[in-house]
Design a protein around this motif. Structure first.
Motif, mmCIF file in Angstrom:
data_model
loop_
_atom_site.group_PDB
_atom_site.id
_atom_site.type_symbol
_atom_site.label_atom_id
_atom_site.label_comp_id
_atom_site.label_asym_id
_atom_site.label_seq_id
_atom_site.Cartn_x
_atom_site.Cartn_y
_atom_site.Cartn_z
ATOM 1 N N ALA A 180 -2.345 -47.320 -17.516
ATOM 2 C CA ALA A 180 -2.503 -45.627 -17.986
ATOM 3 C C ALA A 180 -3.916 -44.454 -17.272
ATOM 4 O O ALA A 180 -3.047 -43.451 -17.594
ATOM 5 C CB ALA A 180 -2.931 -45.891 -19.294
ATOM 6 N N ALA A 181 -4.441 -45.266 -17.001
ATOM 7 C CA ALA A 181 -5.632 -43.826 -16.141
ATOM 8 C C ALA A 181 -4.995 -43.795 -15.216
ATOM 9 O O ALA A 181 -5.263 -42.134 -14.666
ATOM 10 C CB ALA A 181 -6.850 -45.060 -16.326
ATOM 11 N N ILE A 182 -4.441 -44.380 -14.612
ATOM 12 C CA ILE A 182 -3.415 -43.612 -12.761
ATOM 13 C C ILE A 182 -2.525 -42.998 -13.092
ATOM 14 O O ILE A 182 -2.270 -41.790 -12.686
ATOM 15 C CB ILE A 182 -2.965 -45.356 -12.268
ATOM 16 N N ALA A 183 -1.879 -43.331 -14.230
ATOM 17 C CA ALA A 183 -0.230 -42.657 -14.777
ATOM 18 C C ALA A 183 -1.738 -41.017 -15.681
ATOM 19 O O ALA A 183 -0.873 -39.975 -15.241
ATOM 20 C CB ALA A 183 0.337 -43.353 -15.781
ATOM 21 N N THR A 184 -2.232 -40.443 -16.233
ATOM 22 C CA THR A 184 -2.977 -40.262 -16.571
ATOM 23 C C THR A 184 -3.554 -38.815 -15.810
ATOM 24 O O THR A 184 -3.208 -37.958 -15.639
ATOM 25 C CB THR A 184 -4.581 -40.243 -17.515
ATOM 26 N N MET A 185 -3.581 -39.246 -14.280
ATOM 27 C CA MET A 185 -4.317 -38.336 -13.439
ATOM 28 C C MET A 185 -3.626 -38.178 -12.497
ATOM 29 O O MET A 185 -3.093 -36.567 -11.719
ATOM 30 C CB MET A 185 -5.724 -39.160 -12.479
ATOM 31 N N LEU A 186 -2.356 -38.713 -12.717
ATOM 32 C CA LEU A 186 -1.319 -38.453 -12.018
ATOM 33 C C LEU A 186 -0.476 -36.855 -12.535
ATOM 34 O O LEU A 186 -0.263 -36.015 -12.592
ATOM 35 C CB LEU A 186 0.270 -39.162 -11.551
ATOM 36 N N ALA A 187 -0.636 -37.215 -14.200
ATOM 37 C CA ALA A 187 -0.581 -35.754 -14.680
ATOM 38 C C ALA A 187 -1.268 -34.570 -14.261
ATOM 39 O O ALA A 187 -1.326 -33.558 -14.698
ATOM 40 C CB ALA A 187 -0.036 -36.719 -15.996
ATOM 41 N N VAL A 188 -2.334 -35.227 -14.307
ATOM 42 C CA VAL A 188 -3.071 -34.253 -14.308
ATOM 43 C C VAL A 188 -3.161 -33.272 -13.271
ATOM 44 O O VAL A 188 -2.900 -32.298 -12.727
ATOM 45 C CB VAL A 188 -4.910 -34.790 -14.071
ATOM 46 N N MET A 189 -2.686 -34.085 -11.806
ATOM 47 C CA MET A 189 -2.444 -33.745 -10.549
ATOM 48 C C MET A 189 -1.201 -32.752 -10.959
ATOM 49 O O MET A 189 -1.530 -31.482 -9.684
ATOM 50 C CB MET A 189 -2.115 -34.194 -9.122
ATOM 51 N N GLU A 190 0.140 -33.394 -11.473
ATOM 52 C CA GLU A 190 0.914 -32.358 -11.325
ATOM 53 C C GLU A 190 0.494 -31.743 -12.134
ATOM 54 O O GLU A 190 1.003 -29.569 -12.064
ATOM 55 C CB GLU A 190 1.964 -33.302 -12.009
ATOM 56 N N ARG A 191 -0.366 -31.002 -13.841
ATOM 57 C CA ARG A 191 -0.376 -29.888 -14.267
ATOM 58 C C ARG A 191 -1.382 -28.757 -13.049
ATOM 59 O O ARG A 191 -0.932 -27.631 -13.052
ATOM 60 C CB ARG A 191 -1.330 -30.627 -15.083
ATOM 61 N N TRP A 192 -2.359 -29.147 -12.373
ATOM 62 C CA TRP A 192 -3.153 -28.604 -10.910
ATOM 63 C C TRP A 192 -1.376 -27.790 -10.181
ATOM 64 O O TRP A 192 -1.231 -26.574 -10.288
ATOM 65 C CB TRP A 192 -3.035 -29.044 -9.436
ATOM 66 N N GLU A 193 -0.025 -28.705 -10.443
ATOM 67 C CA GLU A 193 0.407 -27.346 -9.588
ATOM 68 C C GLU A 193 1.874 -26.742 -10.132
ATOM 69 O O GLU A 193 2.384 -25.534 -9.856
ATOM 70 C CB GLU A 193 2.063 -27.620 -9.007
#
Length: 398
Positions: A180-193
């Motif tokens: 879940a922590a990994i998935a959350t940070m991937l979602a944060v990275m996508e939000r940057w874009e």
């Protein structure tokens, strides 16, 4: 303020137990401002041990204390209309909301992803549940052993001639939390874009199914079903043997010829030609084990470990928890930190397990007491008067 890579993230952790709280803790370890939202009676982990001296106390659960370090804590009954509205106000100001209610419960309370997205399009909602938000098992209740069982993890644990053995200490939940922590940070990275949040659906069972080494791929590619055990009959293929003060694991890694094992263990009997090959050592494993046990019974495990590793043997000293905390290598790397908790006293906690160049290790803050930061969050952050807190407390909202 905590020092870390994600200082700018505000995380609402509405989950309980292990998986969801661990994912939020991992973000807090890296500097995120995490607000733990508990029902008025508290996270159920507060009622789970271990407890010091085996005396239950809601502020002394070691499970809760570990999985909630670095967080502020508030209470909120989201099953009341006022509670649901307060959650929306918090979500409006947050980057991430982590929850673990049964699929559909948030929607039934009027605070599902569509409602929260309308309030805050940048919000990332992370749902951490046993089987995910859809599928035939989505509403099933679980314990850690049932997650290990259904994912195939349990099938591989234990001896071949005995029933499967559960891996201890809620390993399925821990795997789910890290996923879940990994998935959350991937979602944060996508939000940057994209500038937009999303609903992240974490299935603990799927997270665990991806963990056991190669058993799914092995079956998919070769049709071979991996099995449990048995342990190698060769004691130098990763077995652990007793020394005078504990155990040492012995392997043939490191590249040393077998003759050097005879010298290191002061056992010329190991030069017997029957032991010269790996096949021979497996065939005569009981004899080799008897020889090694006889030589090790008067040697200390650390002496064997340090001497052997310097001579390019690959050995593992089996350390107790007390010895791990005293380990000179881990301590030189700052692997543990003393944390003063108002109810538990000062305890040593493990850090995150890695170092980032140029980033100082942040200080671990203790887990919050129940409702410890209600005034700071509701009054200081949301702007409500103290009188509102007293009213909400009296009516079961917080």
């Amino acid at each position: 303020m905590s020092i870390g890579l994600v200082n700018d993230l505000v995380v609402l952790d509405m989950s309980q137990g292990v998986a969801g709280p661990l994912s939020a803790k991992l973000l807090a370890d890296q500097g995120a401002q995490v607000i733990k939202i508990e029902p008025p009676e508290g996270d159920y982990a507060r009622r789970r041990g271990p407890f010091p001296h085996n005396i239950p106390h809601p502020e002394k659960s070691l499970t809760f204390a570990y999985f909630n370090t670095g967080k502020k804590g508030i209470t909120l009954n989201i099953r009341t209309p006022q509670g649901a509205n307060l959650l929306k106000e918090l979500a409006r100001r947050a980057d991430i909301l982590i929850e673990d209610l049964r699929p559909g419960e948030l929607d039934a309370l009027g605070v599902g992803y569509p409602a929260l997205e309308e309030i805050n399009p940048r919000l990332i909602l992370v749902s951490v549940t046993p089987f995910g938000q859809y599928g035939p098992y989505k509403d099933f209740a679980v314990e850690d052993i049932t997650l290990q069982a259904i994912s195939g993890f349990l099938y591989l644990s234990g001896d071949a001639d005995k029933p499967p053995v559960q891996v201890a200490l809620e390993q399925a939940q821990i795997m789910g939390g890290r996923c879940a922590a990994i998935a959350t940070m991937l979602a944060v990275m996508e939000r940057w874009e994209t500038g937009r949040g999303q609903h992240v659906d974490v299935s603990i069972a799927e997270a665990v199914a991806s963990q056991p080494p190669m058993h799914i791929v092995q079956y998919a590619y070769l049709g071979v079903v991996a099995t449990r055990g048995p342990r190698s009959p060769n004691p130098t293929d990763g077995d652990y043997l007793p020394c005078k003060d504990g155990y040492i694991c012995i392997t043939t890694g490191g590249g040393n010829p077998w003759e050097k094992f005879a010298d290191f263990f002061q056992a010329p009997e190991l030069r017997d030609p029957r032991f010269a090959t790996r096949e021979g050592r497996a065939q005569h494993g009981a004899e080799i084990q008897a020889i090694l046990v006889d030589r090790l019974r008067e040697r200390g495990k650390y002496e064997v470990f340090h001497t052997g590793m310097r001579e390019r043997f690959v050995l593992g000293v089996v350390q107790t928890p007390e010895e791990v905390l005293a380990c000179p290598h881990l301590n030189e790397r700052g692997a543990f930190q003393e944390v003063a908790h108002p109810a538990l006293g000062t305890l040593r906690y493990p850090r995150s397990g890695f170092r980032l160049d140029g980033q100082p290790a942040g200080e671990i803050r203790p887990a919050p007491l129940l409702g410890q930061h209600n005034e700071e969050v509701y009054c200081g952050w949301l702007g409500y008067p103290r009188e509102a807190l007293a009213r909400w407390k009296a009516t079961g909202i917080i």
